[in-house]
Design a protein around this motif. Structure first.
Motif, mmCIF file in Angstrom:
data_model
loop_
_atom_site.group_PDB
_atom_site.id
_atom_site.type_symbol
_atom_site.label_atom_id
_atom_site.label_comp_id
_atom_site.label_asym_id
_atom_site.label_seq_id
_atom_site.Cartn_x
_atom_site.Cartn_y
_atom_site.Cartn_z
ATOM 1 N N GLU A 1 -53.933 4.915 96.726
ATOM 2 C CA GLU A 1 -55.343 4.828 97.124
ATOM 3 C C GLU A 1 -56.098 3.798 96.293
ATOM 4 O OE1 GLU A 1 -56.839 8.849 97.050
ATOM 5 O OE2 GLU A 1 -55.661 9.406 98.812
ATOM 6 N N ILE A 2 -55.409 2.706 96.018
ATOM 7 C CA ILE A 2 -56.010 1.632 95.219
ATOM 8 C C ILE A 2 -56.602 0.579 96.152
ATOM 9 C CG2 ILE A 2 -55.424 -0.348 93.731
ATOM 10 C CD1 ILE A 2 -53.365 1.509 92.352
ATOM 11 N N LEU A 3 -57.790 0.113 95.821
ATOM 12 C CA LEU A 3 -58.387 -1.002 96.550
ATOM 13 C C LEU A 3 -57.986 -2.299 95.839
ATOM 14 C CD1 LEU A 3 -60.335 -2.416 98.533
ATOM 15 C CD2 LEU A 3 -62.187 -1.910 96.914
ATOM 16 N N ALA A 4 -57.230 -3.143 96.511
ATOM 17 C CA ALA A 4 -56.822 -4.427 95.925
ATOM 18 C C ALA A 4 -57.535 -5.561 96.650
ATOM 19 C CB ALA A 4 -55.310 -4.601 96.045
ATOM 20 N N LEU A 5 -58.175 -6.426 95.883
ATOM 21 C CA LEU A 5 -58.909 -7.551 96.464
ATOM 22 C C LEU A 5 -58.386 -8.867 95.892
ATOM 23 C CD1 LEU A 5 -62.537 -6.106 96.233
ATOM 24 C CD2 LEU A 5 -61.051 -6.171 98.256
ATOM 25 N N ASN A 6 -58.283 -9.846 96.761
ATOM 26 C CA ASN A 6 -57.807 -11.173 96.383
ATOM 27 C C ASN A 6 -59.021 -12.113 96.373
ATOM 28 O OD1 ASN A 6 -56.442 -13.630 96.192
ATOM 29 N ND2 ASN A 6 -55.180 -13.321 98.017
ATOM 30 N N LEU A 7 -59.460 -12.526 95.179
ATOM 31 C CA LEU A 7 -60.665 -13.351 95.063
ATOM 32 C C LEU A 7 -60.296 -14.831 95.065
ATOM 33 C CD1 LEU A 7 -62.540 -11.439 92.197
ATOM 34 C CD2 LEU A 7 -62.437 -10.882 94.619
ATOM 35 N N VAL A 8 -60.830 -15.538 96.044
ATOM 36 C CA VAL A 8 -60.465 -16.946 96.205
ATOM 37 C C VAL A 8 -61.716 -17.824 96.190
ATOM 38 C CG1 VAL A 8 -58.353 -16.466 97.491
ATOM 39 C CG2 VAL A 8 -60.507 -16.671 98.726
ATOM 40 N N SER A 9 -61.589 -19.008 95.612
ATOM 41 C CA SER A 9 -62.718 -19.943 95.579
ATOM 42 C C SER A 9 -62.269 -21.272 95.006
ATOM 43 C CB SER A 9 -63.847 -19.398 94.699
ATOM 44 O OG SER A 9 -63.568 -19.630 93.328
ATOM 45 N N ALA B 1 -42.520 -10.262 102.678
ATOM 46 C CA ALA B 1 -41.853 -8.974 102.466
ATOM 47 C C ALA B 1 -42.345 -8.320 101.169
ATOM 48 C CB ALA B 1 -40.342 -9.166 102.429
ATOM 49 N N LEU B 2 -42.512 -9.141 100.124
ATOM 50 C CA LEU B 2 -42.994 -8.587 98.854
ATOM 51 C C LEU B 2 -44.457 -8.175 98.954
ATOM 52 C CD1 LEU B 2 -41.239 -10.972 96.320
ATOM 53 C CD2 LEU B 2 -40.681 -8.592 96.816
ATOM 54 N N ALA B 3 -45.218 -8.918 99.752
ATOM 55 C CA ALA B 3 -46.631 -8.568 99.947
ATOM 56 C C ALA B 3 -46.739 -7.218 100.646
ATOM 57 C CB ALA B 3 -47.337 -9.656 100.753
ATOM 58 N N ILE B 4 -45.864 -6.979 101.598
ATOM 59 C CA ILE B 4 -45.863 -5.692 102.306
ATOM 60 C C ILE B 4 -45.547 -4.572 101.312
ATOM 61 C CG2 ILE B 4 -44.543 -4.319 103.977
ATOM 62 C CD1 ILE B 4 -44.388 -6.922 105.694
ATOM 63 N N ARG B 5 -44.619 -4.868 100.412
ATOM 64 C CA ARG B 5 -44.256 -3.881 99.395
ATOM 65 C C ARG B 5 -45.450 -3.592 98.474
ATOM 66 N NH1 ARG B 5 -38.954 -4.710 95.603
ATOM 67 N NH2 ARG B 5 -39.793 -3.338 93.997
ATOM 68 N N ASN B 6 -46.129 -4.642 98.049
ATOM 69 C CA ASN B 6 -47.320 -4.448 97.206
ATOM 70 C C ASN B 6 -48.373 -3.620 97.949
ATOM 71 O OD1 ASN B 6 -46.243 -6.006 95.169
ATOM 72 N ND2 ASN B 6 -47.473 -7.825 95.621
ATOM 73 N N ARG B 7 -48.560 -3.948 99.225
ATOM 74 C CA ARG B 7 -49.601 -3.275 100.011
ATOM 75 C C ARG B 7 -49.298 -1.773 100.114
ATOM 76 N NH1 ARG B 7 -50.179 -7.013 103.734
ATOM 77 N NH2 ARG B 7 -52.034 -7.856 102.734
ATOM 78 N N ALA B 8 -48.025 -1.456 100.317
ATOM 79 C CA ALA B 8 -47.632 -0.048 100.406
ATOM 80 C C ALA B 8 -47.820 0.639 99.050
ATOM 81 C CB ALA B 8 -46.172 0.053 100.850
ATOM 82 N N TRP B 9 -47.531 -0.080 98.000
ATOM 83 C CA TRP B 9 -47.692 0.440 96.633
ATOM 84 C C TRP B 9 -49.163 0.783 96.381
ATOM 85 C CZ3 TRP B 9 -49.909 -0.175 91.871
ATOM 86 C CH2 TRP B 9 -49.199 0.304 90.763
ATOM 87 N N PHE B 10 -50.048 -0.126 96.769
ATOM 88 C CA PHE B 10 -51.493 0.113 96.607
ATOM 89 C C PHE B 10 -51.924 1.301 97.462
ATOM 90 C CE2 PHE B 10 -51.784 -4.661 95.764
ATOM 91 C CZ PHE B 10 -52.040 -4.509 94.407
ATOM 92 N N SER B 11 -51.483 1.269 98.700
ATOM 93 C CA SER B 11 -51.923 2.274 99.654
ATOM 94 C C SER B 11 -51.532 3.673 99.198
ATOM 95 C CB SER B 11 -51.319 1.953 101.026
ATOM 96 O OG SER B 11 -51.686 2.931 101.942
ATOM 97 N N GLY B 12 -50.305 3.824 98.726
ATOM 98 C CA GLY B 12 -49.839 5.136 98.281
ATOM 99 C C GLY B 12 -50.630 5.667 97.099
#
Ligand SMILES: Nc1nc2c(ncn2[C@@H]2O[C@H](COP(=O)(O)OP(=O)(O)OP(=O)(O)O)[C@@H](O)[C@H]2O)c(=O)[nH]1
Ligand SMILES: [Mg+2]
Ligand SMILES: [Zn+2]
Ligand SMILES: [Zn+2]
Lengths: 111, 288
Positions: free
Chosen positions: B94-102, B81-92
């Protein structure tokens, strides 16, 4: 071990739903491709449920098999492991099950 | 216990704003514990706990007969639910958010340092750094010229959506920018925790085994792009690039792959093109 955090989620969701009633059994649905190990959940559950209304409850885990549809030929594909190919050779599979991480039900003790 | 000030909060993560030097804690329930530190260190704790209660309230009609109650709830519901909130925050925005994993040490921070320097004046970038301990990586980012916050997860082996949310509050990224989230070095559980990113980028270095994608398929399946880093070292190693790329495609036929060296800069231009394309996608997807 991520199963610890996941178990804390389970205990907190169930405890909240149970209010203060004692929980006898919790039934989970865990997809076989979910990267969550049932044995590890069982182990963590005993530790995490201590001192909560879930203490002593049985953890029942239903594993859900991985299934997919091939995007190339449309066939149904059983995913016995996370990396699989369709009989047509394609690896472009649309997963339809196997990633479930759900709490199905709980059984409460008679008040 | 907080590694920065030594105060114990029973918290699960610490967020350090490299611009102000201030830090906050996140408790086990995901609430931010706001915490004002005076410079003379008289602990002036201001615990603001906003209690948000479950988003999905269960209609548990349990009658008193040892009844079975259907719950049908996702175990990851809070994080999702919080991830959806973050995603909407970014989208509104026009921010590109990337999750770098390794895995640890593949070169995530080095790639970010070089990217920040090369894209200076073109693309605003800010960084959320996840590590179990130290603010070293966030300091490296700041030294490269980009705003950063450090999240210390303590014993936690991955970032969660609530931590990112607190990080964003401190960073306040501008509209149209790129937010890079460097996850804790771990190829297992970051796949389970959605942060609200537009895409995951898996980084693999040629000093690791070429069969990493087969060994950690969840992570490579969840990623849109794989960066094969440290290719400057190839002449000194037996690393089989062709096999590695084939394994990655076997695990995820749709994964894009860019070979690069954060040290020499080779291949970095392809990564910048990918970023440009993704940024354009973030703009196109905003508000839909
Ligand atoms: N030769 C070579 N070394 C590199 C390259 N990129 C990174 N390194 C080195 O690899 C080591 C680890 O790099 P980091 O950028 O700290 O790696 P990381 O993935 O951020 O590490 P953690 O945050 O600890 O997981 C450092 O010594 C870097 O100098 C590269 O392209 N070539
Ligand atoms: Mg790093
Ligand atoms: Zn097929
Ligand atoms: Zn973890």
């Amino acid at each position: 071990m991520h199963e610890m955090g996941i178990t804390r989620n389970i205990v907190s969701i169930v405890a909240e739903a149970a209010k203060s009633q004692k929980v006898r059994r919790v039934k989970l649905e865990i997809g076989k491709l979910s990267a969550v190990m049932p044995e590890a959940l069982m182990f963590c559950f005993d530790v995490v449920s201590k001192g909560t209304v879930l203490e002593g409850a049985t953890l029942e885990i239903v594993e859900v098999a991985g299934k997919a549809i091939c995007r190339d030929c449309g066939a149904n594909v059983e995913l016995h492991q996370i990396v699989t190919a369709c009989t047509c050779g394609s690896r472009d599979l649309k997963r339809i099950s196997g990633e479930e991480l759900n709490i199905k039900e709980m059984e409460l003790e008679a008040a | 216990m907080c590694g920065t000030c030594g105060c114990s909060e029973g918290n699960k993560a610490t967020v350090i704003d490299l611009q102000t030097g201030e830090h906050t804690h996140i408790d086990a329930e995901g609430n931010e514990i706001i915490h004002t530190h005076d410079h003379d260190h008289s602990h002036n704790h201001n615990h603001e706990q906003d209690h948000k209660h479950d988003l999905s309230s269960v209609s548990a009609h349990a009658n008193a007969h040892g009844t079975t109650v259907a719950l049908e709830q996702a175990i990851m519901q809070k994080n999702d639910a919080l991830a959806i909130r973050n995603r909407a925050w970014f989208s509104g925005r026009e921010i590109l958010a990337l999750n770098l994993v390794s895995s640890p040490g593949s070169g995530k921070t080095t790639i970010l340092e070089r990217t920040i320097i090369d894209l200076k004046g073109k693309t605003p970038i800010c960084v959320i750094e996840g590590d179990q301990q130290t603010a070293n990586d966030a300091q490296r980012i700041k030294d490269s010229g980009a705003p950063s916050v450090q999240i210390n997860t303590g014993t936690g082996c991955h970032l969660e959506a609530d931590m990112v949310m607190v990080g964003l509050k401190a960073l306040k990224p501008t509209a149209g920018s790129i937010v890079m989230i460097e996850n804790v070095g771990n190829l297992v559980c970051p796949a389970l925790f959605d942060l609200g990113e537009m895409a995951k980028v898996a980084i693999l270095s040629v000093t690791e085994g070429e069969d990493k994608p087969l060994k950690y398929p969840h992570m490579f399946q969840a990623s849109d792009l794989m960066l094969l880093n440290k290719i400057d070292l190839l002449p000194h190693l037996d690393f089989d690039v062709k096999a590695c790329l084939a394994y990655a495609k076997q695990v995820n036929p749709n994964i894009e792959i860019i070979q690069l060296s954060a040290k020499t800069g080779e291949g970095m231009a392809d990564w910048y093109t990918w970023l440009d394309n993704q940024s354009a996608k973030a703009v196109a997807q905003a508000f839909v």
